[in-house]
Design an enzyme around this catalytic site. Structure first.
Site, PDB file in Angstrom:
ATOM      1  N   LYS A  93      12.462   1.697 -42.153  1.00  8.91           N
ATOM      2  CA  LYS A  93      11.624   0.743 -41.436  1.00  8.91           C
ATOM      3  C   LYS A  93      10.808   1.504 -40.406  1.00  8.91           C
ATOM      4  O   LYS A  93      11.256   2.533 -39.870  1.00  8.91           O
ATOM      5  CB  LYS A  93      12.480  -0.311 -40.722  1.00  8.91           C
ATOM      6  CG  LYS A  93      11.756  -1.622 -40.456  1.00  8.91           C
ATOM      7  CD  LYS A  93      11.685  -2.480 -41.716  1.00  8.91           C
ATOM      8  CE  LYS A  93      11.187  -3.878 -41.410  1.00  8.91           C
ATOM      9  NZ  LYS A  93      11.273  -4.761 -42.578  1.00  8.91           N
ATOM     10  N   GLY A 149       5.396 -19.230 -40.024  1.00  6.09           N
ATOM     11  CA  GLY A 149       4.313 -18.276 -40.155  1.00  6.09           C
ATOM     12  C   GLY A 149       4.145 -17.827 -41.585  1.00  6.09           C
ATOM     13  O   GLY A 149       4.080 -18.633 -42.511  1.00  6.09           O
ATOM     14  N   HIS A 177       5.829 -21.110 -43.869  1.00  8.09           N
ATOM     15  CA  HIS A 177       4.979 -22.204 -44.357  1.00  8.09           C
ATOM     16  C   HIS A 177       5.033 -22.311 -45.878  1.00  8.09           C
ATOM     17  O   HIS A 177       4.917 -23.397 -46.443  1.00  8.09           O
ATOM     18  CB  HIS A 177       3.544 -22.063 -43.838  1.00  8.09           C
ATOM     19  CG  HIS A 177       2.669 -21.131 -44.611  1.00  8.09           C
ATOM     20  ND1 HIS A 177       2.697 -19.771 -44.445  1.00  8.09           N
ATOM     21  CD2 HIS A 177       1.728 -21.387 -45.558  1.00  8.09           C
ATOM     22  CE1 HIS A 177       1.803 -19.212 -45.234  1.00  8.09           C
ATOM     23  NE2 HIS A 177       1.215 -20.165 -45.928  1.00  8.09           N
TER      24      HIS A 177
END
Length: 369
Positions: free
Chosen positions: A88, A190, A194
């Site tokens: 990451k 977001g 959604h």
């Protein structure tokens, strides 16, 4: 800076959450770039994970987040059956203020310097258009636009995978893999949330939403006026009659304050690192709350970006993401058999796969999951 360094060294070399192979601190003063790239494991293959662009309160907080997220990606990729380890990256700063093309190119050069040990993609604060820029400086970039040889928005399959995890949770708890008539609370609507709302409504669920950004809430209510809006996450998790809670924002949603008041009987959401600290998974189990491990159910996006490296086909990716349903059920079964929480069961399975990759099986040996 000494405290930051001490904290990193402690986590890497002396903490149970450590074991990372490599951590790279990146700085380009000309563009204002400050970034951390963490590689947790390459046992299964090159580390794969997104780039988070976020205004951290401190460099120490940024490093800690990168380490936690990278470790989570190792487990996520292992459980998704991918030939990738975990990594990451985080870029420190407000993307609305400091994100520029030059900064993204500088970041891409740092990723490229790792020679393919780390493959990057989108995360919080970064988007497909950003990855198109990064890719100009780094061939090990996924999550690009179709126009630039990529697969596009990975949020679509992330949401689909979470929905499959919810279906598996419903099957395990209520004997039917449908959300029809169930009340589902989604915290964070977001990039992923959604899309998840759409799946839930199509399946017949009653949906309650909340988000710290009024525009995100408004986008959902304009498209789906039938949803209910909670004032905030605290109100959402206390909603009477809530069946499922879906944390879809930042991590740490399940903690010592939220778990005791949570009304839902299932937690299944898209956010990474939902458990604030070790022991929360037991607190959930003690309250009779079924927890679908976050890194299992939100793996649809990483399945998509991994596929991009080998020639993307959406239908093939969606079929792989559909298997999250079976994987989640298998984890629940393992948890029951071993008498442990589902999070611990998922960890055991992922750790076994990584261990077997480091130590190839002898001829005739079979994996025992």
């Amino acid at each position: 800076m000494t405290d930051v360094t001490d904290g990193v060294l402690h986590t890497l070399f002396r903490s149970d959450q450590g074991g990372h192979e490599q951590v790279v601190l990146c700085q380009d003063r000309a563009t204002g770039l400050k970034a951390v790239i963490a590689i947790h494991s390459t046992a299964l293959g090159p580390a794969l994970g997104g780039t988070r662009f976020y205004p951290y309160a401190s460099e120490e907080a940024a490093v800690a987040d990168a380490l936690n997220l990278a470790r989570g990606m190792s487990y996520k990729n292992a459980m998704a059956g991918l030939d990738h380890g975990g990594g990451k990256a985080v870029i420190i700063g407000d993307p609305e203020r400091i994100k520029t093309e030059e900064l993204l190119l500088a970041y891409g050069r740092f990723v490229a310097s790792l020679g393919g040990r780390y493959v990057t993609a989108c995360d919080v604060g970064t988007y497909v258009a950003d990855m198109d820029v990064v890719a100009r400086a780094c061939p090990w970039t996924t999550g690009r636009s179709p126009e630039n040889g990529g697969a596009g928005d990975s949020s679509v399959l992330t949401a689909y995978g979470v929905f499959q995890g919810m279906r598996a949770s419903a099957q395990h708890l209520w004997g039917d893999p449908t959300l029809r008539g169930r009340k589902v609370g989604v915290a964070g609507v977001g990039k992923v949330g959604h899309y998840l709302v759409g799946h839930l409504l199509e399946d017949g669920a009653d949906v309650v939403i909340t988000d710290v950004r009024p525009d995100a809430v408004r986008r959902v209510t304009d498209e789906h006026p039938e949803v209910t809006v909670a004032a905030d996450t605290d109100a959402l998790i206390r909603t009477e009659g809530l069946d499922i809670y879906a944390p879809c924002a930042l991590g740490g949603a399940l903690n010592d304050r939220s778990v005791p008041v949570l009304t839902a009987t299932v937690v299944c959401g898209a956010a990474n690192n939902q458990l604030a600290h070790p022991g929360v998974e037991k607190d959930l189990a003690d309250r009779g709350i079924l927890y679908a491990p976050d890194y299992v159910v939100n793996a649809g996006g990483v399945i998509q970006v991994a596929e991009e490296l080998h020639g993307f086909d959406f239908d093939r990716c969606k079929a792989k993401a559909s298997k999250i349903f079976d994987t989640t059920l298998a984890i629940f079964a393992r948890a029951k058999d071993d008498g442990i929480p589902p999070a611990a069961a998922a960890d055991r399975i992922a750790e076994q796969r990584m261990a077997e990759a480091r130590t190839p099986a002898l001829p005739g040996e079979a994996s025992q999951l």
